[in-house]
Design a protein around this motif. Structure first.
Motif, short mmCIF file in Angstrom:
data_model
loop_
_atom_site.label_atom_id
_atom_site.label_comp_id
_atom_site.label_asym_id
_atom_site.label_seq_id
_atom_site.Cartn_x
_atom_site.Cartn_y
_atom_site.Cartn_z
N VAL A 12 0.83 -1.20 0.00
CA VAL A 12 0.00 0.00 0.00
C VAL A 12 0.86 1.25 0.00
O VAL A 12 0.58 2.24 -0.68
CB VAL A 12 -0.95 -0.02 1.21
N ALA A 13 1.95 1.23 0.78
CA ALA A 13 2.85 2.39 0.83
C ALA A 13 3.46 2.65 -0.54
O ALA A 13 3.57 3.81 -0.99
CB ALA A 13 3.93 2.15 1.87
N ALA A 14 3.82 1.58 -1.25
CA ALA A 14 4.38 1.74 -2.59
C ALA A 14 3.33 2.31 -3.54
O ALA A 14 3.64 3.17 -4.39
CB ALA A 14 4.89 0.40 -3.10
N GLU A 15 2.08 1.86 -3.40
CA GLU A 15 1.02 2.40 -4.25
C GLU A 15 0.79 3.88 -3.98
O GLU A 15 0.60 4.68 -4.91
CB GLU A 15 -0.27 1.62 -4.02
N ARG A 30 -1.62 9.03 6.92
CA ARG A 30 -3.09 8.91 6.98
C ARG A 30 -3.65 8.19 5.75
O ARG A 30 -4.57 7.39 5.88
CB ARG A 30 -3.70 10.31 7.09
N GLU A 31 -3.07 8.47 4.58
CA GLU A 31 -3.55 7.80 3.37
C GLU A 31 -3.28 6.30 3.43
O GLU A 31 -4.13 5.48 3.07
CB GLU A 31 -2.87 8.40 2.14
N ILE A 32 -2.06 5.96 3.92
CA ILE A 32 -1.73 4.53 4.05
C ILE A 32 -2.69 3.85 5.02
O ILE A 32 -3.21 2.76 4.76
CB ILE A 32 -0.27 4.36 4.48
N GLU A 33 -2.95 4.50 6.18
CA GLU A 33 -3.84 3.90 7.17
C GLU A 33 -5.27 3.77 6.63
O GLU A 33 -5.95 2.78 6.90
CB GLU A 33 -3.83 4.74 8.45
N ALA A 34 -5.72 4.77 5.89
CA ALA A 34 -7.07 4.70 5.32
C ALA A 34 -7.19 3.55 4.35
O ALA A 34 -8.19 2.80 4.35
CB ALA A 34 -7.41 6.02 4.64
N ARG A 35 -6.16 3.40 3.52
CA ARG A 35 -6.22 2.29 2.57
C ARG A 35 -6.10 0.94 3.27
O ARG A 35 -6.73 -0.04 2.85
CB ARG A 35 -5.11 2.43 1.53
N MET A 36 -5.32 0.87 4.34
CA MET A 36 -5.22 -0.37 5.10
C MET A 36 -6.55 -0.72 5.76
O MET A 36 -6.94 -1.90 5.82
CB MET A 36 -4.12 -0.25 6.16
#
Length: 296
Positions: A12-15, A30-36
């Protein structure tokens, strides 16, 4: 599970870095956590769905197993009932293990019914249906004729049957053969008298009128109006007329049979019951000089 989650976080971080380059550290986090979270929710929903499917499959397996068990019990019960019925002696002649009615007595019952039906069918063609004595005379004549035919057919059967063949088939084979011969003869006679009655009723004014009406109606149908005298139109009209004529004859026959069945009429004098008459036929000695048997 921890290893899988770490692998997903790296993916996800790479994306995020690829799709949203230049994000500040907090925004990127925050974006990484939201996607997770979205991924975890999707995984949870998929897990719940798989559990529901598994429960449904398990319920279906249990239902099938229960149905198979019930079917097995039902088969066992039916087999036991069939065995019990088979063990019952014939109610008419007392033959053992006949399920309450042996083959010979069953054929005798059917033969008697067919002779009665043949008499009524003949009466439709040749008797005054309003005169019970006329109907009784015709039915008595038909009964005598069919019984003579039964005796003649049995004599012919004896001539083409090797005595040892029936004796080897069992002690009741001769009686069964006589009853079956009588049934076939009566069935053939009833069929013949039905055809004669239908042919006579087909020539009646009612049937002819219905045929003419069907013929005219078919020729006036929209798809024949352009060429009402064409071969196709005439063939279709002829088929419609024949169908109407046959249908009317069947209807008239059913009405007349119902009339005969419901009206009182004198009982014909019978020399002896079927069980005695067929037993006498079966008791006649077979021809010792007969050729080899041909048994259907």
């Amino acid at each position: 599970m921890l290893h899988i989650r770490r692998a997903w976080r790296v993916r996800v971080a790479a994306e995020v870095d690829e799709e949203l380059p230049g994000l500040e550290t907090d925004a990127r986090y925050r974006e990484i956590e939201a996607r997770m979270r979205r991924h975890a929710e999707a995984e949870a929903a998929d897990f719940v769905a798989r559990q529901a499917e598994a429960r449904e499959r398990e319920a279906q397996r249990a239902a099938r197993a229960e149905a198979e068990a019930r079917a097995a019990v039902e088969r066992e019960r039916a087999a036991a009932e069939a065995a019990a019925r088979q063990a019952v002696a014939c109610q008419e002649c007392g033959r053992a293990r006949s399920a309450g009615l042996c083959e010979a007595c069953d054929h005798r019952r059917q033969t008697e019914a067919l002779i009665g039906e043949a008499g009524l069918l003949a009466a439709v063609s040749s008797a005054d249906l309003t005169d019970p004595s006329s109907v009784a005379a015709v039915t008595a004549e038909i009964r005598a004729s069919i019984e003579d035919a039964i005796a003649a057919e049995w004599e012919q059967f004896q001539q083409i049957t090797e005595p040892a063949a029936l004796e080897a088939a069992g002690p009741d084979a001769v009686e069964d053969a006589a009853a079956h011969n009588a049934f076939l003869t009566a069935e053939s006679a009833a069929t013949e008298y039905r055809q004669q009655a239908l042919a006579m009723l087909g020539r009646s004014e009612e049937a002819q009128a219905e045929a003419r009406k069907a013929y005219a109606t078919e020729r006036t149908k929209p798809w024949h109006q352009a060429l009402p005298d064409s071969d196709d139109a005439l063939r279709a009209a002829t088929r419609a007329a024949a169908t109407a004529q046959a249908r009317t004859a069947e209807h008239l026959l059913a009405e007349r049979l119902e009339q005969l069945r419901t009206q009182p009429r004198p009982e014909p004098v019978r020399s002896a019951p079927w069980s005695q008459r067929l037993s006498e036929l079966a008791a006649r000695p077979l021809n010792d000089d007969a050729t080899r048997v041909v048994i259907a």
